[in-house]
Design a protein around this motif. Structure first.
Motif, PDB file in Angstrom:
ATOM      1  N   ASP A 177       0.928  -1.098  -0.036  1.00 31.56           N
ATOM      2  CA  ASP A 177      -0.143   0.055   0.025  1.00 31.56           C
ATOM      3  C   ASP A 177       0.722   1.151   0.046  1.00 31.56           C
ATOM      4  O   ASP A 177       1.522   1.685   1.083  1.00 31.56           O
ATOM      5  CB  ASP A 177      -1.035  -0.050   1.112  1.00 31.56           C
ATOM      6  CG  ASP A 177      -1.899   1.259   1.020  1.00 31.56           C
ATOM      7  OD1 ASP A 177      -1.684   2.034   0.376  1.00 31.56           O
ATOM      8  OD2 ASP A 177      -3.091   0.978   1.898  1.00 31.56           O
ATOM      9  N   VAL A 178       1.136   1.975  -1.225  1.00 33.79           N
ATOM     10  CA  VAL A 178       2.019   3.018  -1.334  1.00 33.79           C
ATOM     11  C   VAL A 178       1.622   4.146  -0.554  1.00 33.79           C
ATOM     12  O   VAL A 178       2.152   4.841  -0.208  1.00 33.79           O
ATOM     13  CB  VAL A 178       2.151   3.273  -2.934  1.00 33.79           C
ATOM     14  CG1 VAL A 178       3.303   4.458  -3.133  1.00 33.79           C
ATOM     15  CG2 VAL A 178       2.981   2.033  -3.480  1.00 33.79           C
ATOM     16  N   ASP A 179       0.166   4.571  -0.925  1.00 34.58           N
ATOM     17  CA  ASP A 179      -0.612   5.486  -0.008  1.00 34.58           C
ATOM     18  C   ASP A 179      -0.247   5.512   1.636  1.00 34.58           C
ATOM     19  O   ASP A 179       0.294   6.478   1.977  1.00 34.58           O
ATOM     20  CB  ASP A 179      -2.141   5.576  -0.113  1.00 34.58           C
ATOM     21  CG  ASP A 179      -2.396   5.825  -1.829  1.00 34.58           C
ATOM     22  OD1 ASP A 179      -1.246   6.491  -2.305  1.00 34.58           O
ATOM     23  OD2 ASP A 179      -3.542   5.614  -2.081  1.00 34.58           O
ATOM     24  N   ALA A 180      -0.220   4.372   2.183  1.00 31.39           N
ATOM     25  CA  ALA A 180       0.015   4.346   3.555  1.00 31.39           C
ATOM     26  C   ALA A 180       1.489   4.476   3.883  1.00 31.39           C
ATOM     27  O   ALA A 180       1.882   5.325   4.662  1.00 31.39           O
ATOM     28  CB  ALA A 180      -0.352   2.879   4.061  1.00 31.39           C
ATOM     29  N   LEU A 181       2.238   3.924   2.883  1.00 30.43           N
ATOM     30  CA  LEU A 181       3.943   4.106   2.954  1.00 30.43           C
ATOM     31  C   LEU A 181       4.229   5.615   3.010  1.00 30.43           C
ATOM     32  O   LEU A 181       5.110   6.367   3.587  1.00 30.43           O
ATOM     33  CB  LEU A 181       4.667   3.385   1.967  1.00 30.43           C
ATOM     34  CG  LEU A 181       6.115   3.482   2.187  1.00 30.43           C
ATOM     35  CD1 LEU A 181       6.649   2.803   3.493  1.00 30.43           C
ATOM     36  CD2 LEU A 181       6.673   2.721   1.198  1.00 30.43           C
ATOM     37  N   ALA A 200      11.505   5.544   2.867  1.00 32.90           N
ATOM     38  CA  ALA A 200      10.156   5.346   2.500  1.00 32.90           C
ATOM     39  C   ALA A 200       9.506   6.120   1.380  1.00 32.90           C
ATOM     40  O   ALA A 200       9.019   5.454   0.626  1.00 32.90           O
ATOM     41  CB  ALA A 200       9.275   5.691   3.717  1.00 32.90           C
ATOM     42  N   ILE A 201       9.854   7.309   1.099  1.00 36.68           N
ATOM     43  CA  ILE A 201       9.549   8.146  -0.086  1.00 36.68           C
ATOM     44  C   ILE A 201       9.975   7.487  -1.469  1.00 36.68           C
ATOM     45  O   ILE A 201       9.572   7.509  -2.497  1.00 36.68           O
ATOM     46  CB  ILE A 201       9.479   9.570  -0.085  1.00 36.68           C
ATOM     47  CG1 ILE A 201       8.753  10.246  -0.669  1.00 36.68           C
ATOM     48  CG2 ILE A 201      11.028  10.115  -0.197  1.00 36.68           C
ATOM     49  CD1 ILE A 201       7.212  10.135  -0.565  1.00 36.68           C
ATOM     50  N   ASN A 202      11.398   7.129  -1.157  1.00 42.56           N
ATOM     51  CA  ASN A 202      12.161   6.396  -2.477  1.00 42.56           C
ATOM     52  C   ASN A 202      11.252   5.204  -3.013  1.00 42.56           C
ATOM     53  O   ASN A 202      10.945   5.026  -4.056  1.00 42.56           O
ATOM     54  CB  ASN A 202      13.554   6.305  -2.147  1.00 42.56           C
ATOM     55  CG  ASN A 202      14.392   7.381  -2.198  1.00 42.56           C
ATOM     56  OD1 ASN A 202      14.124   8.484  -2.638  1.00 42.56           O
ATOM     57  ND2 ASN A 202      15.535   7.424  -1.575  1.00 42.56           N
ATOM     58  N   ASP A 203      10.669   4.449  -2.108  1.00 44.61           N
ATOM     59  CA  ASP A 203       9.845   3.110  -2.229  1.00 44.61           C
ATOM     60  C   ASP A 203       8.793   3.843  -3.042  1.00 44.61           C
ATOM     61  O   ASP A 203       8.131   3.192  -3.950  1.00 44.61           O
ATOM     62  CB  ASP A 203       9.756   2.446  -1.198  1.00 44.61           C
ATOM     63  CG  ASP A 203      11.217   1.832  -0.655  1.00 44.61           C
ATOM     64  OD1 ASP A 203      11.934   1.460  -1.462  1.00 44.61           O
ATOM     65  OD2 ASP A 203      10.837   1.065   0.632  1.00 44.61           O
ATOM     66  N   CYS A 204       8.063   4.788  -2.501  1.00 46.19           N
ATOM     67  CA  CYS A 204       6.808   5.353  -3.063  1.00 46.19           C
ATOM     68  C   CYS A 204       7.109   5.759  -4.298  1.00 46.19           C
ATOM     69  O   CYS A 204       6.199   5.512  -5.546  1.00 46.19           O
ATOM     70  CB  CYS A 204       6.273   6.442  -2.133  1.00 46.19           C
ATOM     71  SG  CYS A 204       5.713   6.179  -0.485  1.00 46.19           S
ATOM     72  N   ILE A 205       8.229   6.369  -4.892  1.00 48.30           N
ATOM     73  CA  ILE A 205       8.341   7.207  -6.127  1.00 48.30           C
ATOM     74  C   ILE A 205       8.659   5.580  -7.277  1.00 48.30           C
ATOM     75  O   ILE A 205       8.503   5.805  -8.139  1.00 48.30           O
ATOM     76  CB  ILE A 205       9.378   7.965  -5.844  1.00 48.30           C
ATOM     77  CG1 ILE A 205       8.925   9.191  -5.310  1.00 48.30           C
ATOM     78  CG2 ILE A 205      10.018   8.535  -7.505  1.00 48.30           C
ATOM     79  CD1 ILE A 205       9.926  10.446  -4.920  1.00 48.30           C
ATOM     80  N   THR A 206       9.359   5.041  -6.796  1.00 46.75           N
ATOM     81  CA  THR A 206       9.852   3.776  -7.459  1.00 46.75           C
ATOM     82  C   THR A 206       8.505   2.880  -7.790  1.00 46.75           C
ATOM     83  O   THR A 206       8.368   2.709  -8.956  1.00 46.75           O
ATOM     84  CB  THR A 206      10.678   2.740  -6.522  1.00 46.75           C
ATOM     85  OG1 THR A 206      11.998   3.439  -6.316  1.00 46.75           O
ATOM     86  CG2 THR A 206      11.087   1.495  -7.397  1.00 46.75           C
ATOM     87  N   ALA A 207       7.391   2.902  -6.973  1.00 39.61           N
ATOM     88  CA  ALA A 207       6.017   2.144  -7.227  1.00 39.61           C
ATOM     89  C   ALA A 207       5.242   2.969  -8.184  1.00 39.61           C
ATOM     90  O   ALA A 207       4.687   2.470  -8.928  1.00 39.61           O
ATOM     91  CB  ALA A 207       5.699   1.993  -5.867  1.00 39.61           C
TER      92      ALA A 207
END
Length: 289
Positions: A177-181, A200-207
């Motif tokens: 769940d990228v929104d939660a991250l 954490a935000i790098n994982d969001c941007i990757t997704a």
């Protein structure tokens, strides 16, 4: 889009599914007894539920109001359905009053508490919503259905430990769940855990590399870390998507000012002013003229 608007856009999508799931579950409980010619209480309940199921909320409310006038009072189940009908029609304050009255009679009703929490959040009554979240945690310590929303609510009232606890529980079950991250990254930023926030935000941007809000948050993290050139690149990437956000243009201009990139800073201040920022003129006057 600010934090409150982003949260509410996510909740509105989830609320539609949540409301229908309640109605579908209740339909199995209130199967009408059509064998009798006279309408039974089960028939009436099923008629209201059918109207709610197909989002004929005014019809459902009219049925309930007529019954209240006829019978002088409504059962607890029908008062609950009335609250849902008012909420469906946008009369959130009336729905909240009904739920609060129901909870006076049944303080540990998790469904009423959950629905009231959501409605408080819709009204941006964050403190009241947070109190309901804590009650849900007490009533349903192993349930996670409310944890994502409650994490976002707790962030709004700066209860960062609560926010992280709720979201950690949610992410244990919904690891992608990228929104939660993204909300977790905001919590880390607020609590000064910049390296954790960046991971954490790098994982969001990757997704989801095209989500501008993620790039904006990374810009803010880089700025707090003092990596100003990286921050400037992220602000610029965000503003390509959201070119009318005057607040971010002003932040970007101030950052460029720190980097002594005067021409670009003045352009950013001008765009901030053009898009409606009342403070941008001060920077134009002091720094650019």
């Amino acid at each position: 889009m600010n934090n409150g608007q982003w949260i509410m856009s996510c909740w509105r999508r989830a609320l539609h599914v949540f409301k229908l799931s309640i109605i579908h579950c209740t339909l199995f409980i209130a199967i009408p007894a059509y064998a009798n010619e006279e309408e039974t209480p089960e028939d009436f309940t099923a008629e209201v539920l059918q109207a709610m199921k197909y989002e004929r909320c005014q019809d459902a409310l009219n049925l309930l109001l007529d019954k209240e006038r006829t019978d002088d009072t409504l059962s607890t189940q029908h008062r609950y359905l009335m609250a849902e009908a008012f909420a469906c029609l946008g009369s959130t304050k009336t729905a909240l009053r009904i739920y609060s009255d129901l909870l006076k009679l049944d303080k540990e009703n998790a469904l009423y508490t959950h629905r009231r929490m959501i409605l408080h959040a819709q009204q941006q009554r964050w403190k009241q919503a947070h109190a309901d979240c804590l009650q849900l945690q007490y009533l349903m310590p192993r349930e996670i259905s409310y944890c994502k929303v409650c994490g976002e609510v707790a962030l709004e009232v700066a209860q960062y430990d609560d926010a992280y606890s709720f979201l950690r529980r949610h992410l244990q079950a919904h690891t992608h769940d990228v929104d939660a991250l993204y909300v977790v990254a905001k919590i880390y930023l607020k609590t000064g855990k910049y390296n954790d926030a960046l991971l954490a935000i790098n994982d969001c941007i990757t997704a989801m590399p095209h989500m501008g809000e993620y790039r904006l948050l990374r810009a803010q993290i880089y700025e707090q870390q003092g990596v100003l050139n990286f921050a400037a690149d992220e602000y610029a990437a965000y503003l390509k998507q959201f070119s009318t956000n005057h607040k971010v243009w002003l932040q970007y201009g101030q950052l460029l000012q720190k980097l002594q990139r005067k021409t670009e800073a003045c352009q950013a201040f001008e765009l901030s002013q053009v898009n409606g920022n009342l403070d941008a003129g001060k920077f134009l006057h002091r720094y650019c003229r």
